[in-house]
Scaffold this active site. Structure first.
Site, PDB file in Angstrom:
ATOM      1  N   GLY A  88      29.716  12.184  47.366  1.00 26.55           N
ATOM      2  CA  GLY A  88      29.486  10.964  46.607  1.00 26.55           C
ATOM      3  C   GLY A  88      30.348  10.852  45.370  1.00 26.55           C
ATOM      4  O   GLY A  88      31.540  11.196  45.382  1.00 26.55           O
ATOM      5  N   CYS A  89      29.737  10.404  44.283  1.00 27.08           N
ATOM      6  CA  CYS A  89      30.479   9.987  43.098  1.00 27.08           C
ATOM      7  C   CYS A  89      31.237  11.111  42.402  1.00 27.08           C
ATOM      8  O   CYS A  89      32.189  10.850  41.677  1.00 27.08           O
ATOM      9  CB  CYS A  89      29.525   9.321  42.101  1.00 27.08           C
ATOM     10  SG  CYS A  89      28.825   7.752  42.696  1.00 27.08           S
ATOM     11  N   TYR A  90      30.843  12.367  42.600  1.00 25.47           N
ATOM     12  CA  TYR A  90      31.536  13.451  41.886  1.00 25.47           C
ATOM     13  C   TYR A  90      32.600  14.136  42.736  1.00 25.47           C
ATOM     14  O   TYR A  90      33.252  15.080  42.281  1.00 25.47           O
ATOM     15  CB  TYR A  90      30.532  14.484  41.367  1.00 25.47           C
ATOM     16  CG  TYR A  90      29.819  15.317  42.412  1.00 25.47           C
ATOM     17  CD1 TYR A  90      30.414  16.445  42.964  1.00 25.47           C
ATOM     18  CD2 TYR A  90      28.533  14.987  42.830  1.00 25.47           C
ATOM     19  CE1 TYR A  90      29.756  17.215  43.908  1.00 25.47           C
ATOM     20  CE2 TYR A  90      27.866  15.749  43.773  1.00 25.47           C
ATOM     21  CZ  TYR A  90      28.478  16.861  44.307  1.00 25.47           C
ATOM     22  OH  TYR A  90      27.823  17.625  45.237  1.00 25.47           O
ATOM     23  N   PHE A 102      29.018  12.640  38.309  1.00 23.54           N
ATOM     24  CA  PHE A 102      27.663  13.044  38.658  1.00 23.54           C
ATOM     25  C   PHE A 102      27.315  12.523  40.049  1.00 23.54           C
ATOM     26  O   PHE A 102      27.780  11.463  40.465  1.00 23.54           O
ATOM     27  CB  PHE A 102      26.674  12.477  37.633  1.00 23.54           C
ATOM     28  CG  PHE A 102      27.225  12.443  36.240  1.00 23.54           C
ATOM     29  CD1 PHE A 102      27.368  13.622  35.515  1.00 23.54           C
ATOM     30  CD2 PHE A 102      27.648  11.260  35.663  1.00 23.54           C
ATOM     31  CE1 PHE A 102      27.910  13.604  34.242  1.00 23.54           C
ATOM     32  CE2 PHE A 102      28.183  11.230  34.390  1.00 23.54           C
ATOM     33  CZ  PHE A 102      28.319  12.410  33.677  1.00 23.54           C
TER      34      PHE A 102
END
Length: 349
Positions: free
Chosen positions: A139-141, A334
């Site tokens: 995901g985002c990290y 994160f």
């Protein structure tokens, strides 16, 4: 031996649309009743003014599509975006695709085999012995462990590596009749599409990657989820995420900086993943940053939305292109776990 240095960045963005236009042209009709009232407030307070979509809901409603159809479309849209981003990064670094020793691809919004790593290696003319790594569902990290793997390869082999982060969140709008909650509305208000590539080489000019580090609180694993359903991937985003970040981000950053003989006052560039306005507010407060420190992160959120893994690289590109680029940059991102990743970069050359 040359230290790993980010020598070139390249981005590719699909067509964009104003947040207000997305609301009035699609989402206002997508939601109904009291949900629509709540959604309108969330969209208005998202910090997003414009987003990009490879599959624009103003032109094409994918919310009822089965996952299989969405995955076929992922290949169609992601391949040219990835190729464009990689081409620009290689040009910026002055390298050819055949020079790359390791190709790392991060994506959690689509899956197929052969994947982007193989198809792009073929289409761009990478050498047969180019190693490949695919990072999925982080995901985002994901950009930061991807950058860490690329940097470790460069350090060990003294050969160039290439990182590509490509996400098509627009493929995962959920059906209007599905269970709609605040978490789902927030994800529909924030997420966007992008592809960003970074070339890492041994030595030279650019940003040296000094360290990549992380911390994970597995007791909060349910706070951020990305579930594969029959109608695409469904985002779960707990309102408790900022509270978890507030517990860990200070120690993570301070420990990283202390290992390199500096502290927060010595950092003049911050690339913080904008999971939303509350995330940026918490980081700013916990790190006692001046109001201007996260300007690049807030501007990226406003102009591009939350693009998942490419976002921190979009922010870095904005910082690097400033009239006076920062000398030392801390990157923060994160995601599921709940996981916090940090990287320290310093200008080299």
């Amino acid at each position: 031996m040359g230290v790993p240095v980010i020598a070139g960045l390249g981005m590719a963005l699909p067509p964009g649309a104003a947040q207000d236009e997305l609301w009035t042209g699609f989402f206002e009709k997508h939601f109904s009743g009291t949900t629509r009232v709540l959604a309108e407030k969330i969209f208005a307070n998202s910090g997003v003014t414009r987003r990009q979509a490879a599959v624009n809901p103003l032109l094409e409603d994918v919310s009822e599509w089965p996952t299989e159809r969405r995955m076929r479309r992922y290949q169609v849209e992601a391949l040219p975006l990835g190729k464009e981003a990689v081409g620009r990064a290689l040009t910026a670094a002055g390298l050819d695709a055949s020079d790359i020793g390791l190709f790392v691809v991060c994506s959690c919004t689509g899956y197929a085999t052969p994947g982007l790593d193989i198809l792009l290696a073929r289409d761009l003319g990478m050498a047969p012995d180019t190693q490949r790594m695919f990072v999925g569902h982080m995901g985002c990290y994901a950009a930061l462990p991807g950058l860490g793997a690329a940097s470790d390869f460069v350090t060990a082999r003294q050969r160039p590596a290439l990182l590509l982060c490509a996400e098509l969140t627009s493929l995962h709008i959920q059906p209007a009749g599905a269970r709609v909650d605040t978490q789902q509305i927030v994800s529909h208000a924030l997420f966007s599409d992008a592809a960003v590539a970074a070339v890492v080489v041994p030595g030279g000019g650019g940003y040296a990657v000094r360290e990549v580090t992380s911390v994970t609180d597995t007791s909060t694993a349910d706070h951020m989820t990305w579930d594969v359903t029959d109608t695409g991937f469904r985002m779960g985003l707990s309102p408790k995420v900022p509270k978890v970040l507030s517990r860990f981000v200070g120690d993570l950053v301070d420990g990283l900086l202390a290992r390199h003989g500096c502290d927060r006052s010595g950092v003049d560039g911050w690339a913080v993943h904008p999971g939303g306005p509350r995330i940026l507010n918490v980081v700013e407060r916990e790190l006692a940053l001046p109001p201007t420190a996260l300007a690049a992160s807030r501007e990226t959120l406003a102009e591009h939305g939350n693009c998942s893994s490419p976002t921190v690289l979009l922010i870095l590109d904005r910082l690097a292109g400033a009239p006076s680029p920062p000398r030392r940059v801390v990157m923060l991102a994160f995601g599921p776990g709940l996981t916090l990743y940090a990287a320290l970069l310093e200008r080299a050359g």
